[in-house]
Design a protein around this motif. Sequence first.
Motif, PDB file in Angstrom:
ATOM      1  N   LEU A  13       0.825  -1.212   0.000  1.00  0.00           N
ATOM      2  CA  LEU A  13       0.000   0.000   0.000  1.00  0.00           C
ATOM      3  C   LEU A  13       0.861   1.265   0.000  1.00  0.00           C
ATOM      4  O   LEU A  13       0.535   2.241  -0.684  1.00  0.00           O
ATOM      5  N   SER A  14       1.961   1.231   0.726  1.00  0.00           N
ATOM      6  CA  SER A  14       2.869   2.380   0.731  1.00  0.00           C
ATOM      7  C   SER A  14       3.489   2.596  -0.642  1.00  0.00           C
ATOM      8  O   SER A  14       3.602   3.731  -1.107  1.00  0.00           O
ATOM      9  N   PHE A  15       3.882   1.523  -1.293  1.00  0.00           N
ATOM     10  CA  PHE A  15       4.473   1.635  -2.618  1.00  0.00           C
ATOM     11  C   PHE A  15       3.459   2.156  -3.628  1.00  0.00           C
ATOM     12  O   PHE A  15       3.774   3.025  -4.450  1.00  0.00           O
ATOM     13  N   VAL A  16       2.233   1.660  -3.559  1.00  0.00           N
ATOM     14  CA  VAL A  16       1.181   2.115  -4.474  1.00  0.00           C
ATOM     15  C   VAL A  16       0.898   3.601  -4.236  1.00  0.00           C
ATOM     16  O   VAL A  16       0.721   4.360  -5.200  1.00  0.00           O
ATOM     17  N   SER A  17       0.874   4.018  -2.981  1.00  0.00           N
ATOM     18  CA  SER A  17       0.672   5.440  -2.672  1.00  0.00           C
ATOM     19  C   SER A  17       1.815   6.282  -3.218  1.00  0.00           C
ATOM     20  O   SER A  17       1.584   7.352  -3.787  1.00  0.00           O
ATOM     21  N   ILE A  21       1.403   9.281  -5.994  1.00  0.00           N
ATOM     22  CA  ILE A  21       1.851  10.662  -5.775  1.00  0.00           C
ATOM     23  C   ILE A  21       2.864  11.054  -6.834  1.00  0.00           C
ATOM     24  O   ILE A  21       2.845  12.186  -7.333  1.00  0.00           O
ATOM     25  N   TRP A  22       3.746  10.164  -7.200  1.00  0.00           N
ATOM     26  CA  TRP A  22       4.758  10.453  -8.220  1.00  0.00           C
ATOM     27  C   TRP A  22       4.095  10.755  -9.567  1.00  0.00           C
ATOM     28  O   TRP A  22       4.465  11.711 -10.248  1.00  0.00           O
ATOM     29  N   VAL A  23       3.108   9.941  -9.932  1.00  0.00           N
ATOM     30  CA  VAL A  23       2.395  10.161 -11.198  1.00  0.00           C
ATOM     31  C   VAL A  23       1.663  11.501 -11.155  1.00  0.00           C
ATOM     32  O   VAL A  23       1.671  12.256 -12.125  1.00  0.00           O
ATOM     33  N   TRP A  24       1.027  11.808 -10.046  1.00  0.00           N
ATOM     34  CA  TRP A  24       0.312  13.083  -9.906  1.00  0.00           C
ATOM     35  C   TRP A  24       1.277  14.266 -10.023  1.00  0.00           C
ATOM     36  O   TRP A  24       0.985  15.245 -10.693  1.00  0.00           O
ATOM     37  N   ALA A  25       2.426  14.161  -9.376  1.00  0.00           N
ATOM     38  CA  ALA A  25       3.388  15.268  -9.376  1.00  0.00           C
ATOM     39  C   ALA A  25       3.987  15.497 -10.760  1.00  0.00           C
ATOM     40  O   ALA A  25       4.302  16.635 -11.115  1.00  0.00           O
TER      41      ALA A  25
END
Length: 45
Positions: A13-17, A21-25
């Motif tokens: 779950l941490s990796f998916v989050s 966030i990386w894709v959003w940024a």
Amino acid sequence: MDINDLRAIVTVLSFVSFVGIWVWAWSRKNRERFEEAAQLPFRSE
């Protein structure tokens, strides 16, 4: 379910989050807004 299963789930779950966030940024639609925010310290009024 033992503690190792819970640890694995939290890790996934941490990796998916992180990836989300990386894709959003790095999204193209956010680029203009982030560029504008990056220039705020250099503006003088």
